[in-house]
Scaffold this motif. Structure first.
Motif, PDB file in Angstrom:
ATOM      1  N   ALA A  52     -12.342   4.692  -6.542  1.00 24.63           N
ATOM      2  CA  ALA A  52     -11.415   3.687  -5.560  1.00 24.63           C
ATOM      3  C   ALA A  52     -10.118   3.902  -6.270  1.00 24.63           C
ATOM      4  O   ALA A  52      -9.608   3.639  -7.978  1.00 24.63           O
ATOM      5  N   LEU A  53      -8.913   3.706  -6.218  1.00 22.61           N
ATOM      6  CA  LEU A  53      -7.626   3.699  -7.276  1.00 22.61           C
ATOM      7  C   LEU A  53      -7.719   1.673  -7.441  1.00 22.61           C
ATOM      8  O   LEU A  53      -8.550   0.778  -6.307  1.00 22.61           O
ATOM      9  N   ARG A  54      -7.364   1.308  -8.067  1.00 22.75           N
ATOM     10  CA  ARG A  54      -7.534  -0.233  -8.761  1.00 22.75           C
ATOM     11  C   ARG A  54      -6.662  -1.204  -7.851  1.00 22.75           C
ATOM     12  O   ARG A  54      -5.079  -0.155  -7.396  1.00 22.75           O
ATOM     13  N   ALA A  55      -6.763  -2.217  -7.063  1.00 27.47           N
ATOM     14  CA  ALA A  55      -5.580  -2.718  -6.978  1.00 27.47           C
ATOM     15  C   ALA A  55      -4.112  -2.468  -7.399  1.00 27.47           C
ATOM     16  O   ALA A  55      -2.704  -2.721  -6.600  1.00 27.47           O
ATOM     17  N   ARG A  56      -3.821  -2.749  -8.691  1.00 27.89           N
ATOM     18  CA  ARG A  56      -2.947  -2.719  -9.219  1.00 27.89           C
ATOM     19  C   ARG A  56      -2.162  -1.516  -9.090  1.00 27.89           C
ATOM     20  O   ARG A  56      -0.475  -1.087  -9.283  1.00 27.89           O
ATOM     21  N   THR A  57      -2.742  -0.211  -8.549  1.00 28.33           N
ATOM     22  CA  THR A  57      -2.071   0.775  -8.065  1.00 28.33           C
ATOM     23  C   THR A  57      -1.673   1.201  -6.587  1.00 28.33           C
ATOM     24  O   THR A  57      -1.238   2.069  -6.421  1.00 28.33           O
ATOM     25  N   ALA A  58      -2.280   0.096  -5.848  1.00 26.84           N
ATOM     26  CA  ALA A  58      -1.893   0.202  -4.609  1.00 26.84           C
ATOM     27  C   ALA A  58      -0.163   1.047  -4.608  1.00 26.84           C
ATOM     28  O   ALA A  58       0.876  -0.242  -5.477  1.00 26.84           O
ATOM     29  N   LEU A  59      -0.263   0.933  -3.087  1.00 29.90           N
ATOM     30  CA  LEU A  59       1.272   0.574  -3.016  1.00 29.90           C
ATOM     31  C   LEU A  59       2.568  -0.576  -2.526  1.00 29.90           C
ATOM     32  O   LEU A  59       1.849  -1.097  -2.127  1.00 29.90           O
ATOM     33  N   PRO A  60       3.646  -0.303  -2.575  1.00 30.56           N
ATOM     34  CA  PRO A  60       4.050  -1.480  -1.222  1.00 30.56           C
ATOM     35  C   PRO A  60       4.357  -1.436  -0.054  1.00 30.56           C
ATOM     36  O   PRO A  60       4.171  -0.096   0.114  1.00 30.56           O
ATOM     37  N   PRO A 109      -0.475   1.121   5.471  1.00 30.21           N
ATOM     38  CA  PRO A 109      -1.604   2.063   4.857  1.00 30.21           C
ATOM     39  C   PRO A 109      -1.497   2.269   3.401  1.00 30.21           C
ATOM     40  O   PRO A 109      -0.689   2.615   3.284  1.00 30.21           O
ATOM     41  N   GLY A 110      -2.044   1.762   2.536  1.00 27.29           N
ATOM     42  CA  GLY A 110      -2.234   2.046   0.946  1.00 27.29           C
ATOM     43  C   GLY A 110      -1.721   0.244   0.304  1.00 27.29           C
ATOM     44  O   GLY A 110      -1.667   0.231  -1.188  1.00 27.29           O
ATOM     45  N   GLU A 111      -0.926  -0.313   0.908  1.00 30.40           N
ATOM     46  CA  GLU A 111      -0.676  -1.788   0.764  1.00 30.40           C
ATOM     47  C   GLU A 111      -2.544  -2.042   0.119  1.00 30.40           C
ATOM     48  O   GLU A 111      -3.194  -2.001   0.891  1.00 30.40           O
ATOM     49  N   PRO A 112      -2.710  -3.677  -0.503  1.00 27.02           N
ATOM     50  CA  PRO A 112      -3.418  -3.564  -0.919  1.00 27.02           C
ATOM     51  C   PRO A 112      -3.887  -4.348   0.052  1.00 27.02           C
ATOM     52  O   PRO A 112      -3.349  -4.818   0.839  1.00 27.02           O
ATOM     53  N   PRO A 179      -6.881  -1.110  -1.751  1.00 28.89           N
ATOM     54  CA  PRO A 179      -6.277  -0.861  -0.630  1.00 28.89           C
ATOM     55  C   PRO A 179      -7.466  -0.008   0.392  1.00 28.89           C
ATOM     56  O   PRO A 179      -8.276   1.009   0.409  1.00 28.89           O
ATOM     57  N   GLU A 180      -7.780  -0.235   1.821  1.00 28.46           N
ATOM     58  CA  GLU A 180      -8.966  -0.303   2.620  1.00 28.46           C
ATOM     59  C   GLU A 180      -8.153   0.138   3.996  1.00 28.46           C
ATOM     60  O   GLU A 180      -7.247   0.499   4.034  1.00 28.46           O
ATOM     61  N   LEU A 181      -8.780   1.342   4.465  1.00 30.19           N
ATOM     62  CA  LEU A 181      -8.312   1.969   5.903  1.00 30.19           C
ATOM     63  C   LEU A 181      -9.266   2.091   7.443  1.00 30.19           C
ATOM     64  O   LEU A 181     -10.963   2.053   6.655  1.00 30.19           O
ATOM     65  N   ARG A 182      -8.973   1.546   8.021  1.00 33.98           N
ATOM     66  CA  ARG A 182     -10.385   1.195   9.290  1.00 33.98           C
ATOM     67  C   ARG A 182      -9.600   2.603  10.508  1.00 33.98           C
ATOM     68  O   ARG A 182      -8.335   2.185  10.501  1.00 33.98           O
TER      69      ARG A 182
END
Length: 210
Positions: A52-60, A109-112, A179-182
């Motif tokens: 998983a990507l680290r939370a700090r690499t999440a998108l705005p 999608p892509g945000e924390p 960032p997660e997705l359902r």
């Protein structure tokens, strides 16, 4: 864009409704003459976990425009959906069976946090956008194309069929801070009186950005 407070408030309503047995998505009450949708594999061998990507690499925040799930042939536009007057998560109108919906009460999608995409499994006229969602397996990807030109790529780590009358909202929507997705649709046994008795829930985590 709704405020963070507004998103949390709406989401709290949804979680409470789900915990008390209200269906996630209205619809799915028409029985098709064609074979029913596939169900998730009951016991699936674990796939190698994608990092998983680290939370700090999440998108705005940026509005999602479309969802692609190559393994099951999904490439669909995303409409904004919220809660209707009865407290249900809205789904795209059945006259647009190939369209999915992004629930605006959660993050983009892509945000924390945990983003939510929903869609019909079928309509009175035939299979809909997520008819094959139950056939998805771990390790497959879900791509969300966003208004900022970025694509958030999520890797599936769980596919399950859960009962609507005992929906595990706390577990399904729990946030890890990353960032997660359902991706959710109707599924399970069908009754003419009540429609589908369950929900197919695909859980995925952000693993790449393009």
């Amino acid at each position: 864009m709704e405020s963070a407070h507004g998103r949390r408030g709406a989401w709290g309503v949804v979680a409470i409704l789900l915990l008390t047995g209200v269906h996630l998505v209205r619809g799915g009450t028409e029985q098709l003459t064609a074979p029913g949708p596939p169900r998730p594999v009951a016991a699936e061998a674990p796939a190698p976990a994608a990092p998983a990507l680290r939370a700090r690499t999440a998108l705005p925040a940026a509005a999602p425009l479309s969802v692609a799930i190559p393994a099951i042939g999904v490439d669909a536009p995303l409409a904004r959906v919220g809660l209707d007057a009865d407290g249900w998560i809205e789904a795209p109108p059945p006259e647009h069976p190939g369209r999915a919906g992004w629930f605006t009460g959660a993050v983009t999608p892509g945000e924390p946090g945990t983003a939510v995409v929903v869609g019909h499994v079928d309509t009175p006229t035939g299979p809909a956008v997520f008819h094959a969602l139950g056939a998805l397996t771990r390790g497959r990807t879900v791509e969300i194309h966003r208004a900022d030109g970025r694509t958030a790529v999520f890797t599936v780590h769980g596919v399950e069929l859960v009962p609507k009358d005992d929906f595990p909202a706390d577990r399904v929507y729990a946030s890890t801070g990353a960032p997660e997705l359902r991706v959710i649709t109707c599924g399970g046994p069908y009754t003419r009186a009540g429609g589908y008795t369950g929900n197919v829930v695909v859980s995925a985590r952000l693993t790449a950005l393009r």
